[in-house]
Design an enzyme around this catalytic site. Sequence first.
Site, short mmCIF file in Angstrom:
data_model
loop_
_atom_site.label_atom_id
_atom_site.label_comp_id
_atom_site.label_asym_id
_atom_site.label_seq_id
_atom_site.Cartn_x
_atom_site.Cartn_y
_atom_site.Cartn_z
CG LEU A 86 -2.75 10.39 6.29
CD1 LEU A 86 -1.64 11.14 5.57
CD2 LEU A 86 -4.28 11.42 6.64
CB CYS A 111 4.29 -4.61 0.84
SG CYS A 111 3.02 -3.59 1.56
CB CYS A 115 5.78 -3.96 4.35
SG CYS A 115 4.40 -3.07 3.43
#
Length: 385
Positions: free
Chosen positions: A13, A113, A210
Amino acid sequence: MEVKVKKRVVVGLSGGVDSSVSALLLKQEGYEVIGLFMSNWDTIANFENNHEFNKTHQGCESELDYQDAQAVAQKIGIPLYRVEFIKEYWDNVFEYFLSEYQKNRTPNPDILCNQFIKFDSFLNYAKNELQADYIAMGHYARVKHDRNSSFLLKAIDTNKDQTYFLCNLNQNQLQNVLFPIGHLTKLQVRAIAKKHGLITANKKDSTGICFIGERNFKTFLQNYIPNQPGQIINIVNNQIIGHHIGTMYYTIGQRKGLNLGGMNERMFVCDKDIDKKIIYVAPSSFEKQYLISTQALIENINFIEPYNPQIPIMVRFRHRQDLIIVNDFLPIKNTKNVLINYESARAITPGQYAVFYQNDHCIGGGIVSKTNIGHQKVDFLVYKS
């Protein structure tokens, strides 16, 4: 997705709309959903001292995202935990990012990433600390599982498809992953978020590196790599026409930001000499000679699934770039490298990823090592032995 028994899914999240809707959909489908927010960058610990972000926002951007993630978790009715992978990100992603720029290559940190943080460190934490059966991310991609293998498929929303960034995943990672929004368009995702009153419904998409976010790129790199000034030379007539502060700030094909006045034509970057600190540029009328390639050597390929020689292979060198037909896909013996001949492509640069597709399947990808752009021609026959 049918749920025969209640499975536990840990959702990454992020405080964005895509991960918010992913968590919501999984909850609606009957999964036990846990939210996990990642912090992977520390501006102070990572010596980022001269950026306006530190001076004005004091590192609060990530905190604002966390607050949005908290609001979404509360609205959906799921727990939210927080974890840091700052060292893992530095060691596996950022150091590579810096080393590639020092070599004047064009890296893609988002791919690493995903490989090392979101689908490795995060996956292991979710499995070991939160006893997850699966993890889920808000990527626009699809995964198909069968008894023995998992397959990575393009998203329904081709404009948002993110399989390019997932090309380094392996079977073990894919077998433990769900992509709840891969069958939806971005408009549908926002509509779902709005319908359910999620605070992230109209939040803009994140951009930039990222987990680091939006930065003035030159200023950001100056934290880690010293400037190395040099000359800008017109490759056509070998004339010095300008100066630069470092070759690593420029990429092949770049037209903006060259600060070259009084030219009859717009100039573009066509080559860089690291040792001599020279940037070579050419006029727009020479684009075909100095920017177009039809052949590349791709190194260290990761195959998500074996390729089928009977099915045409397509390649993409950049996210959202149109797929390009591969005419010849020639694996090099005793290596993880392949030589490809393809329909013409513009400004393909060493360090970029070439990602391969067969029909809707993303079958893997590797790093561009060399191309046959004009003056950079290489005798590729040496690699076939």
